[in-house]
Scaffold this active site. Sequence first.
Site, PDB file in Angstrom:
ATOM      1  N   CYS A   1       0.895  -1.245   0.043  1.00 18.46           N
ATOM      2  CA  CYS A   1      -0.029  -0.049   0.069  1.00 18.46           C
ATOM      3  C   CYS A   1       0.756   1.402   0.075  1.00 18.46           C
ATOM      4  CB  CYS A   1      -0.919  -0.203   1.235  1.00 18.46           C
ATOM      5  SG  CYS A   1      -1.878   1.443   1.308  1.00 18.46           S
TER       6      CYS A   1
ATOM      7  N   CYS B   1      -1.670   1.749  -2.706  1.00 17.36           N
ATOM      8  CA  CYS B   1      -2.649   2.971  -2.626  1.00 17.36           C
ATOM      9  C   CYS B   1      -1.824   4.323  -2.420  1.00 17.36           C
ATOM     10  CB  CYS B   1      -3.111   2.651  -1.051  1.00 17.36           C
ATOM     11  SG  CYS B   1      -3.719   1.056  -0.881  1.00 17.36           S
TER      12      CYS B   1
ATOM     13  N   LYS C   1      -0.463   5.542  -6.037  1.00 21.33           N
ATOM     14  CA  LYS C   1      -1.652   5.511  -6.887  1.00 21.33           C
ATOM     15  C   LYS C   1      -2.567   6.872  -6.598  1.00 21.33           C
ATOM     16  CE  LYS C   1      -5.289   3.910  -5.485  1.00 21.33           C
ATOM     17  NZ  LYS C   1      -5.711   2.673  -5.402  1.00 21.33           N
ATOM     18  N   LYS C   2      -2.771   7.064  -5.429  1.00 16.47           N
ATOM     19  CA  LYS C   2      -3.704   8.137  -5.352  1.00 16.47           C
ATOM     20  C   LYS C   2      -2.782   9.618  -5.692  1.00 16.47           C
ATOM     21  CE  LYS C   2      -7.368  10.545  -3.580  1.00 16.47           C
ATOM     22  NZ  LYS C   2      -7.566  10.304  -2.135  1.00 16.47           N
TER      23      LYS C   2
ATOM     24  N   GLY D   1      -5.305  -6.373 -18.412  1.00 16.72           N
ATOM     25  CA  GLY D   1      -6.065  -6.754 -17.158  1.00 16.72           C
ATOM     26  C   GLY D   1      -7.535  -5.974 -17.213  1.00 16.72           C
TER      27      GLY D   1
ATOM     28  N   TYR E   1      -9.339  -3.506 -10.742  1.00 19.18           N
ATOM     29  CA  TYR E   1      -9.306  -2.224 -10.452  1.00 19.18           C
ATOM     30  C   TYR E   1      -7.680  -1.637 -10.601  1.00 19.18           C
ATOM     31  CZ  TYR E   1      -7.417  -3.742  -5.887  1.00 19.18           C
ATOM     32  OH  TYR E   1      -6.407  -4.088  -5.053  1.00 19.18           O
TER      33      TYR E   1
ATOM     34  N   GLU F   1      -7.467   1.812 -12.593  1.00 19.48           N
ATOM     35  CA  GLU F   1      -6.632   2.973 -11.993  1.00 19.48           C
ATOM     36  C   GLU F   1      -5.573   3.370 -12.488  1.00 19.48           C
ATOM     37  OE1 GLU F   1      -8.196   2.468  -7.275  1.00 19.48           O
ATOM     38  OE2 GLU F   1      -6.273   1.527  -8.074  1.00 19.48           O
TER      39      GLU F   1
ATOM     40  N   HIS G   1     -25.482  21.327   1.192  1.00 13.97           N
ATOM     41  CA  HIS G   1     -25.821  21.888  -0.136  1.00 13.97           C
ATOM     42  C   HIS G   1     -25.085  22.987  -0.531  1.00 13.97           C
ATOM     43  CE1 HIS G   1     -28.158  22.784  -3.674  1.00 13.97           C
ATOM     44  NE2 HIS G   1     -28.245  23.868  -3.544  1.00 13.97           N
TER      45      HIS G   1
ATOM     46  N   GLU H   1     -24.719  15.336  -1.170  1.00 15.44           N
ATOM     47  CA  GLU H   1     -26.404  15.251  -1.074  1.00 15.44           C
ATOM     48  C   GLU H   1     -27.278  14.481  -1.934  1.00 15.44           C
ATOM     49  OE1 GLU H   1     -28.144  18.993  -1.458  1.00 15.44           O
ATOM     50  OE2 GLU H   1     -26.665  19.438  -2.642  1.00 15.44           O
TER      51      GLU H   1
END
Length: 522
Positions: A93, A98, A101-102, A226, A229, A233, A497, A502
């Site tokens: 990760c 993770c 990647k992020k 592949g 995910y 991603e 809002h 929402e």
Amino acid sequence: MIKILPLDQISQITVFNYWQLNSIRIVSATPLFTMGKDSSICYTAHFDLVVIGGGSGGLACAKEASTLGKKVAIVDHVEPTVHGTTWGLGGTCVNVGCIPKKLMHQAALLGQSLQDARHYGWQLPSSSYEHSWETLRDGVRNYIKSLNWGYRVQLKNKKIDYLNGKGTFLSRHEIKVDLKSGNNYVIAVGGRPRIPNNIPGAREYAISSDDLFSLDKAPGKVLIIGAGYIALECAGFLSGIGCDTSIMARSICLRSFDQDMVSLITENMEEEGISFIRKSQPLRMSKTTGDKIEVEYENTETGLKSIGLYDNVMFAVGRDPTTASLNLNVANVKIHPESKKILAENEQTTCPNIYAIGDVLHGKPELTPVAIHAGRLLARRLCNVSSTQMDYAQIPTTIFTPLEYGCIGISEAKAEELYFKENIEVYHAFYLPLEYAITQRVCKQCYVKAVCLKSDNERIIGLHFLGPNAGEVIQGFATAMKCGVTYDQVVNTIGIHPTCAEEVVKLRISRSSGEDPTVTGC
């Protein structure tokens, strides 16, 4: 070599991520001066808990046990990829999953924001922008190194011994650890990407996600093989930073996810310029004189063969658990014959005193927060301060495709399979984020869907959200669903809002009504 031997009666051993004993003796041969090949000075140490694997789950388990007063050691090792890529403490990760990647996903989003900025009045000096892969790569790498260092500091502060080596069972009550020098041998708990052996040239010329984040130069024209995910991603952020990106998918994308959402994701990715080579599989790979990778592939339905040229080819066809080197058979720990993952119930393996957590468990989610939480809970149970078991139901997750997809619970198809179609109601809506209004960005795929069980007061058993910041949206609703939230409770919650979140509490149109689910105003 280190040998871990029991001093007194053994109560528990934990495999893969940790071994739990009443008392453990580690005998380590550490070369301090030269007097022949095997010269060494030995020391001994005693531990209540030995963790094998320095990834998210292993670190969480070790730190929790240390906090509860146990003497803990971590044994950690990583095998370099076929291209020599390696990394530091923290597991998949942090190093090749993770976190990078992020960060690269964020780089792609910023590129889109630059285009949007003009519509919001920003006078930018140029109408075109160039991306520096080296700057991004180095920034990501430096941040990850800071995390690696932070983990080492945490272990030191908690007085957890760190042993940079590979653990292997000698028996159910004994392991050995081969020590290595330097920082290049740190294991990522769980598994490693799979590169097929039966495709000529694949292992020589293709990379995996373990290699992608540290490439020396910009990836250029990329083929990702592949349909999971990781494939989607990586394709998303590579395309977002300007790489010509294609995905080769043998079958459907994101097989275990709600296919309504998946169709919208892939439709959006195609609109963003990502090419899909569907129902196809690679046959061979080779290098051309121009240093390109030539890929021959065939359509699995027609048998038609084609050839493509790419700068990089990445496999994202699944991950294999790192169980082979553990010598589990001597400890009577059974693994699944196909997945090669460990069979366990409540983290207890087929050997009563051996446990496992994280991605090596058969049939459990391969998610970092799952490994962390399971590791903490198991440490507490083994320290006799809690009896709480890990709950693997209703695990929230997000896929960071260009248009993010967050979900919790089950898909609509799975709900119909479990409870029958007549007992399921679906509330849904297409919406347009306010952020897209001024830019006049065309995006027809922002969508939210709640799958409800009629016989249980329309309890929400699946919530699916496609749009900006999907992970931030789903996290809060995950808590509500763990508490058994119903559709009526959600729609009677006041929304914030104007937000995308929402749209969940504004769901009013059921699929059974046949009405158009497109949101037309506040």
